[in-house]
Structure formats: structure tokens, C-alpha cells
Design an enzyme around this catalytic site. Structure first.
Site: not given
Ligand SMILES: Cc1cc2nc3c(=O)[nH]c(=O)nc-3n(C[C@H](O)[C@H](O)[C@H](O)COP(=O)(O)OP(=O)(O)OC[C@H]3O[C@@H](n4cnc5c(N)ncnc54)[C@H](O)[C@@H]3O)c2cc1C
Length: 389
Positions: A136, A141, A144-145, A171, A276, A346, A370, A373
Site C-alpha cells: 500500500f 518523503p 505523511g499525515s 511496507t 526472579r 525484567h 497508519e 496518535s
Molecule cells: C516502518 C514503517 C512502515 C510504514 N508502512 C507504510 C506503508 O506500508 N504504506 C504507507 O503509505 N505508509 C507507511 N508508513 C508511513 C506512515 O504511515 C507515516 O510515517 C505516518 O502516516 C506519519 O507520517 P510522517 O512520517 O510523514 O509524519 P508527519 O506527518 O510529518 O508528522 C510528523 C509529526 O507531526 C505531527 N502532526 C502532523 N500533522 C499534525 C496535526 N495536524 N496536528 C498535530 N500534529 C500533527 C504528527 O503526529 C507527527 O508527530 C510506514 C512508516 C513506517 C515508519
């Protein structure tokens, strides 16, 4: 330890009074298989000494991924709560295999809900039987959110779309032969099915992670990657909505996965606390250790009820977006705390034993992946404020 426990059995009985024996048989058989074949392999997957391919294929053969899909597509046609419970069991056996499998199956759910007849016929059975591994690809880069800020483009040229850009943290990337890809076309974010290998589709190296080490995570790169227009899923411009819908279901499953992680950390903590000794008695005799045991157990029970509640709303056809997010936020944060308590119980061995602190390292991903929080708390509050109007 029976991975499929008396508590699970009792919950199935309460949720599905007419069919619980049948469902429990499926889950108990899967749990037994996981105990024998996956649980012992788990430390090796974390250490990079075993490959995910064999255990994942074995789970496909066991029919785990068939559980929630209709019989007409070769599935078992069982309720989503049965599938979510199976993922909990797998989270106990090995979280990284569970992550790979749940994302694979989220693609199948997307295909079932938004694919057309031809796409379902071509791909769905191959995915749910595990003949085709799926991935998926939404995150990028630089987004994300906020997936609406995606920069990957899909330009229509003749009977094809030409995709350019890249996806990050994906993934199963590189291993999968089917990708559900989200890219911006003229009408907005759209969703495509890409078979691999194909020209213009490349992968970065496997990313180094804190946990979930058995699963592969990599960048997916599109360089003038051509996709036939019949591989557009649903309507052009609706991809963002499809991604949201797929993720609501996936969040129930991720909550279940994290309950599974907390369960294994709990089991290990109880056994260790009894064995323990300090000050002439087992550390399980101390009230402050008992408080941790009590809190872990309570959190696991509450997390399980929350994900089953969301799953039950989903299987009854209701709006479960808020409940799925509540389950995910609670279960992922609960499991992190439980795994932290497990390290504390532990003592020095908790901090220095890979096979114990890996549970915390695995759990750490899922307050991020996904839906973080923070973002899910916004979703829950938005939904609930609208409901109370
Ligand atoms: C091991 C791993 C596997 C993954 N697998 C997949 C996959 O299979 N497919 C896929 O599409 N993605 C995948 N992801 C991506 C994952 O879903 C994203 O990392 C996640 O959605 C967060 O996006 P970001 O890392 O860009 O963080 P960002 O969106 O940049 O967020 C950075 C921080 O800002 C906070 N933030 C952002 N917007 C707000 C807001 N409006 N209010 C308050 N706080 C906010 C976030 O909560 C976070 O703490 C994977 C990630 C990892 C690490």
C-alpha cells in the site's frame, strides 16, 4: 501459553453466540500454528537471522488472509472481528509478520471495495490466497499525515497514466508484486494498481528500523512508469477518499496487532516476576510489581474490547471511523506502556535482552504508522463533536 486463550474464546461466544464454535475452531487452529511455527522464529526475525518469506507464506497457506473476504472470491466469509482477532494472535507470535500481513490484506480490502469487477477477478483471489504479495503506497518523503500534499503525479497520455514521483516508508516494497499507489491526476488524488516488475518502477534499499525488523520497508520510485488506464481504481480524483476508508479498517487491525504485542510482553513479565527473587522472595510478591501486572492486564483487556467493538460496528455496516481510531490510539499507547513496564519488571535483563526489548521496539512504530496518535485524536474529536450536534 495458548495464544488463542480462554478469554478470546469467551469473547467470540459473546460476540457471535450462533457461530462461535466455528470461529473458535479457525482461530484456535491458527493460534496453534503460530505458537509452533512463528513464535519460535520471532527472535531470529528481529536479529535478521531468518526471512519473513517462509512464515508469511505458511500463514497464507493456513488461510489467515482469507478470513474476512467473501466466499465468491475464495475467502472464508467470516466476520471482521474474527480476522482482527487472528491479527492479534499474530501480533503475539511476531509483530513484524503481522504488520506485513495486515498491510497486504488492507490492499485486498481496497480491491474488494473500490476495484471494478475485472480488477477483482484479476487480482483479489491471488492476493487473499497469498499468490500475489501486495503493498500500500500512500506516504511520500515530504507528506505523511497530510496526504493531500502528495507530489506524485499521474498524467493521462492516450490509454495510459504516466506516474512520476516517489513513496516513502512502504511496507513490503520490493518484495510485493502488486502495489496500490496513490498519485495526483488532473482530477485530484487517484488510486492505481501497479504490477511489478515494470519499467520505471524502482525501489530504495531496505530502511534500517528500530523494530519490526522482520518486515521490509523501502522507498518506491516512479520514473515515467506507465500504467494502463484500466488499472485506475474506482473514479479518478477519489483516491484520497479510498485511502481514508481503507485506513479506517486497517486501524482496527493495527489496534489488534498492538494488543497482541502487549500480551506477549505481559506473559513474559508474569513468568519472570515469579522466577526472579529479590530480598528473599519473588519480585511478583512486591506490590509495586503487582501494580504493573494489574495495569498491563487491564490495558490489554480494554484494548481488546475497543478493537472488537469497532470491528463489530464495521461488520454490522455502521460508521466505525471514530471507534477504529479510538481503538488504535488506545491500544498502541497501551502496548507501548505495557512493553515499557515489561522492561522495568525484567530490570537490567530487560534493557539488555533483545528478545524482551524488541516488543517495545516493535510497538513503538504504531503510534506513528497508519495515522499518528495526534492526527487520530483530531479525527476522533472532529467526528464526536459533529455527532453531538
Ligand atoms: C516502518 C514503517 C512502515 C510504514 N508502512 C507504510 C506503508 O506500508 N504504506 C504507507 O503509505 N505508509 C507507511 N508508513 C508511513 C506512515 O504511515 C507515516 O510515517 C505516518 O502516516 C506519519 O507520517 P510522517 O512520517 O510523514 O509524519 P508527519 O506527518 O510529518 O508528522 C510528523 C509529526 O507531526 C505531527 N502532526 C502532523 N500533522 C499534525 C496535526 N495536524 N496536528 C498535530 N500534529 C500533527 C504528527 O503526529 C507527527 O508527530 C510506514 C512508516 C513506517 C515508519
Amino acid at each position: 501459553m495458548a495464544i488463542y486463550s480462554a478469554e478470546h474464546r469467551r469473547l467470540m461466544e459473546m460476540l457471535h453466540p450462533d457461530h462461535h464454535r466455528e470461529y473458535s475452531e479457525v482461530l484456535s487452529s491458527l493460534g496453534g500454528f503460530m505458537e509452533k511455527e512463528i513464535l519460535p522464529l520471532s527472535p531470529k526475525l528481529d536479529a535478521g537471522e531468518a526471512s519473513i518469506v517462509e512464515p508469511r507464506n505458511a500463514l497464507f497457506e493456513q488461510g489467515m488472509t482469507l478470513i474476512p473476504f467473501p466466499v465468491e472470491h475464495g475467502g472464508l466469509g467470516l466476520p471482521f472481528s474474527v480476522y482482527a482477532t487472528a491479527v492479534e494472535l499474530l501480533g503475539t507470535a511476531d509483530a513484524s509478520v503481522a504488520l506485513s500481513v495486515e498491510i497486504h490484506n488492507a490492499v485486498a480490502e481496497g480491491l474488494l471495495r473500490f476495484g471494478d469487477h475485472r480488477q477483482r477477478k484479476k487480482y483479489l483471489n491471488a492476493v487473499i490466497t497469498g499468490k500475489t504479495l501486495a503493498s500500500f503506497a500512500l506516504t511520500e518523503p515530504a507528506s505523511g499525515s497530510d496526504s493531500s500534499a502528495m507530489a506524485t503525479t499521474a498524467e493521462k497520455k492516450g490509454g495510459e497514466y504516466v506516474i512520476n514521483g516517489s513513496k516513502m516508508f512502504i511496507t513490503n516494497a520490493g518484495e510485493a508484486s502488486l502495489y496500490l499507489v496513490f498519485a495526483k491526476s488532473k482530477k485530484g488524488p487517484s488510486c492505481f494498481l501497479l504490477e511489478a516488475p515494470r519499467q520505471g518502477l524502482k525501489f530504495g534499499g531496505d530502511l534500517k528500523k528500530l523494530g519490526m525488523k522482520g518486515s521490509k520497508t523501502a522507498e518506491v520510485i516512479f520514473e515515467d512508469c506507465r500504467v494502463p488506464e484500466e488499472n485506475l481504481v474506482g473514479e479518478e480524483g477519489q483516491g484520497g477518499e479510498y485511502a481514508k476508508e481503507i485506513l479506517h479498517g486497517a486501524r482496527i487491525v493495527v489496534a489488534a496487532l498492538n494488543v497482541g504485542i502487549a500480551q506477549i510482553a505481559y506473559e513474559k513479565s508474569v513468568a519472570y516476576a515469579k522466577a526472579r527473587k529479590a530480598f528473599g522472595k519473588p519480585v511478583s510478591e512486591f506490590q509495586l510489581t503487582r501494580e504493573k501486572i494489574a495495569d498491563m492486564k487491564t490495558g490489554i483487556g480494554a484494548g481488546r474490547l475497543l478493537y472488537l467493538y469497532a470491528a463489530r460496528i464495521k461488520e454490522l455496516g455502521g460508521d466505525y471511523a471514530s471507534e477504529a481510531s479510538q481503538a488504535k490510539v488506545f491500544a498502541t499507547e497501551m502496548s507501548l506502556e505495557a512493553c515499557d513496564d515489561a522492561i522495568q519488571i525484567h530490570g537490567g535483563y530487560g534493557y539488555t535482552t533483545d528478545d524482551l526489548h524488541r516488543h517495545w521496539r516493535d510497538a513503538r512504530l504504531l503510534t506513528i504508522g497508519e495515522g499518528t496518535s495526534e492526527v487520530l485524536r483530531m479525527l476522533i474529536s472532529r467526528k464526536e463533536l459533529a455527532r453531538s450536534q
